[in-house]
Design an enzyme around this catalytic site. Sequence first.
Site, PDB file in Angstrom:
ATOM      1  N   ASP A 179       1.313  -1.453  -0.115  1.00  0.00           N
ATOM      2  CA  ASP A 179      -0.454   0.052   0.020  1.00  0.00           C
ATOM      3  C   ASP A 179       0.842   0.824  -0.242  1.00  0.00           C
ATOM      4  OD1 ASP A 179      -1.553   2.133   0.749  1.00  0.00           O
ATOM      5  OD2 ASP A 179      -3.022   1.254   1.421  1.00  0.00           O
ATOM      6  N   TYR A 234      -5.128  17.334 -16.045  1.00  0.00           N
ATOM      7  CA  TYR A 234      -5.969  18.380 -15.162  1.00  0.00           C
ATOM      8  C   TYR A 234      -4.481  18.624 -14.487  1.00  0.00           C
ATOM      9  CZ  TYR A 234      -7.928  13.745 -12.745  1.00  0.00           C
ATOM     10  OH  TYR A 234      -8.263  12.968 -12.387  1.00  0.00           O
TER      11      TYR A 234
HETATM   12  P1  NAP Z   1      -6.537   1.673 -13.008  1.00  0.00           P
HETATM   13  O1  NAP Z   1      -6.808   0.534 -13.458  1.00  0.00           O
HETATM   14  O2  NAP Z   1      -7.604   2.182 -11.587  1.00  0.00           O
HETATM   15  O3  NAP Z   1      -5.250   1.811 -11.611  1.00  0.00           O
HETATM   16  C1  NAP Z   1      -4.500   2.019 -10.551  1.00  0.00           C
HETATM   17  C2  NAP Z   1      -4.208   0.925  -9.695  1.00  0.00           C
HETATM   18  O4  NAP Z   1      -3.743   1.772  -8.576  1.00  0.00           O
HETATM   19  C3  NAP Z   1      -4.280  -0.535  -9.825  1.00  0.00           C
HETATM   20  O5  NAP Z   1      -3.629  -1.200 -10.067  1.00  0.00           O
HETATM   21  C4  NAP Z   1      -4.215  -0.338  -7.930  1.00  0.00           C
HETATM   22  O6  NAP Z   1      -4.134  -1.938  -7.820  1.00  0.00           O
HETATM   23  C5  NAP Z   1      -3.484   0.741  -7.453  1.00  0.00           C
HETATM   24  N1  NAP Z   1      -4.105   1.357  -6.339  1.00  0.00           N
HETATM   25  C6  NAP Z   1      -4.360   1.905  -5.841  1.00  0.00           C
HETATM   26  N2  NAP Z   1      -4.433   2.653  -4.708  1.00  0.00           N
HETATM   27  C7  NAP Z   1      -3.314   2.052  -4.593  1.00  0.00           C
HETATM   28  C8  NAP Z   1      -2.429   1.670  -2.669  1.00  0.00           C
HETATM   29  N3  NAP Z   1      -2.759   2.779  -1.996  1.00  0.00           N
HETATM   30  N4  NAP Z   1      -1.481   1.296  -2.911  1.00  0.00           N
HETATM   31  C9  NAP Z   1      -1.307   0.251  -3.917  1.00  0.00           C
HETATM   32  N5  NAP Z   1      -1.859   0.228  -5.645  1.00  0.00           N
HETATM   33  C10 NAP Z   1      -2.672   1.184  -5.409  1.00  0.00           C
HETATM   34  O7  NAP Z   1      -6.086   3.066 -13.240  1.00  0.00           O
HETATM   35  P2  NAP Z   1      -6.154   3.437 -14.856  1.00  0.00           P
HETATM   36  O8  NAP Z   1      -6.687   3.896 -15.504  1.00  0.00           O
HETATM   37  O9  NAP Z   1      -4.778   2.393 -15.431  1.00  0.00           O
HETATM   38  O10 NAP Z   1      -4.175   4.798 -14.481  1.00  0.00           O
HETATM   39  C11 NAP Z   1      -3.134   4.971 -14.487  1.00  0.00           C
HETATM   40  C12 NAP Z   1      -2.915   6.240 -14.315  1.00  0.00           C
HETATM   41  O11 NAP Z   1      -3.449   6.765 -15.376  1.00  0.00           O
HETATM   42  C13 NAP Z   1      -3.036   6.313 -12.843  1.00  0.00           C
HETATM   43  O12 NAP Z   1      -2.020   7.047 -12.386  1.00  0.00           O
HETATM   44  C14 NAP Z   1      -4.585   7.376 -12.970  1.00  0.00           C
HETATM   45  O13 NAP Z   1      -4.387   8.722 -12.726  1.00  0.00           O
HETATM   46  C15 NAP Z   1      -3.450   8.294 -14.769  1.00  0.00           C
HETATM   47  N6  NAP Z   1      -5.170   8.643 -15.516  1.00  0.00           N
HETATM   48  C16 NAP Z   1      -5.075   7.661 -15.959  1.00  0.00           C
HETATM   49  C17 NAP Z   1      -6.470   8.198 -17.091  1.00  0.00           C
HETATM   50  C18 NAP Z   1      -7.258   7.629 -17.665  1.00  0.00           C
HETATM   51  O14 NAP Z   1      -7.846   7.787 -18.625  1.00  0.00           O
HETATM   52  N7  NAP Z   1      -7.539   6.208 -17.706  1.00  0.00           N
HETATM   53  C19 NAP Z   1      -6.365   9.488 -17.223  1.00  0.00           C
HETATM   54  C20 NAP Z   1      -5.250  10.657 -16.893  1.00  0.00           C
HETATM   55  C21 NAP Z   1      -4.584   9.607 -15.356  1.00  0.00           C
HETATM   56  P3  NAP Z   1      -4.904  -2.515  -6.372  1.00  0.00           P
HETATM   57  O15 NAP Z   1      -6.122  -2.384  -6.348  1.00  0.00           O
HETATM   58  O16 NAP Z   1      -4.802  -3.842  -6.153  1.00  0.00           O
HETATM   59  O17 NAP Z   1      -4.061  -1.881  -5.273  1.00  0.00           O
END
Ligand code: NAP
Length: 299
Positions: free
Chosen positions: A85, A167
Amino acid sequence: MSNDDGPQGLPAPPPLGSSALSAGTFDGTAVLITGAGTGLGKGIAVEFARLGASIVIASRKQDNLDAGRAAIEELGAPVETVVCDIRDPDSITAMVGAASEAFGLPRVCVNNAAANFPVPAEDMSPNAWRTVVDITLNGTFFVAREFARRHLAANTPASIINIGASYAWTGGPGFAHSAAAKAGVKNMVESLAVEWGPYGIQVNGLVPGLIPHEDMTADITANLQRADPEKDLLQPAMRVGTRREFGWAATFLASPYAQFISGHTLVVDGANWQRRFMTNPTVVPVRQQMNRGPFNPDP
Ligand code: NAP
């Protein structure tokens, strides 16, 4: 095809499995990626693995870690998963220790884990604000700090990539917590790149645009579903991004060909975040966008 057919948007990328970097670019290199069991993080891990890297995936849930492991094993690349975490510095210390035991101290660290959900600012609980800032901003710093301290102690070069969001520059109505945290992440990139550059540690940011994946949250899915792709020009690129395009950008930033790039945050979104109307578009309040009724201080 001519312009008479209307705008065609940006060309499609090369197929999955191809790469601008040479095969074996990351042979013998360990890459630590937080949150790489799902979504974009998994896409980044896959592109590093394809180029020879050993992958360490860190996140909280075993299911996600297992999914990440399966994706990397499918490519035949070495992979280690560690429960962590990123809000907890002790958990991070143990995680980087486990990663180092598996493959040696990783040379690359991708801070991808983050938390997010849409909510009007006036409805956001202090706990919701704290949770998102704690994971996205504090967690990113704690992981970067632990990783850099080990490289500083070992006197070894390294590359850090912090995943951001556009953003950070514009504000994110409906996402005040995440937008503020990502603005902090972008700013942190600039501070850390200067502080750690003299010791051989490169620090960059990387921002995705709209890149569909199977782990998308409901709000992103709804955003895609609201538009009719046949008639709506959703984005200047006239297409969404692909995970491999995002992964390619990450592998480039950590490659030998990008070592003089540091303190930069690269946006991979087909210029979507820079679009403007020539006239003022209608303002739709966040509550209305989210189909919420009038503000109620005592729900
Ligand atoms: P996602 O599928 O929700 O992935 C987030 C990951 O972070 C999950 O694998 C989760 O795994 C892990 N996580 C969350 N809280 C955690 C914690 N406290 N400790 C360790 N791991 C943690 O999101 P995504 O869409 O792939 O996004 C990936 C990145 O791109 C993020 O930084 C997001 O802000 C950025 N982003 C995404 C978008 C988009 O459109 N998707 C747009 C702008 C920016 P666990 O639940 O197993 O911990």
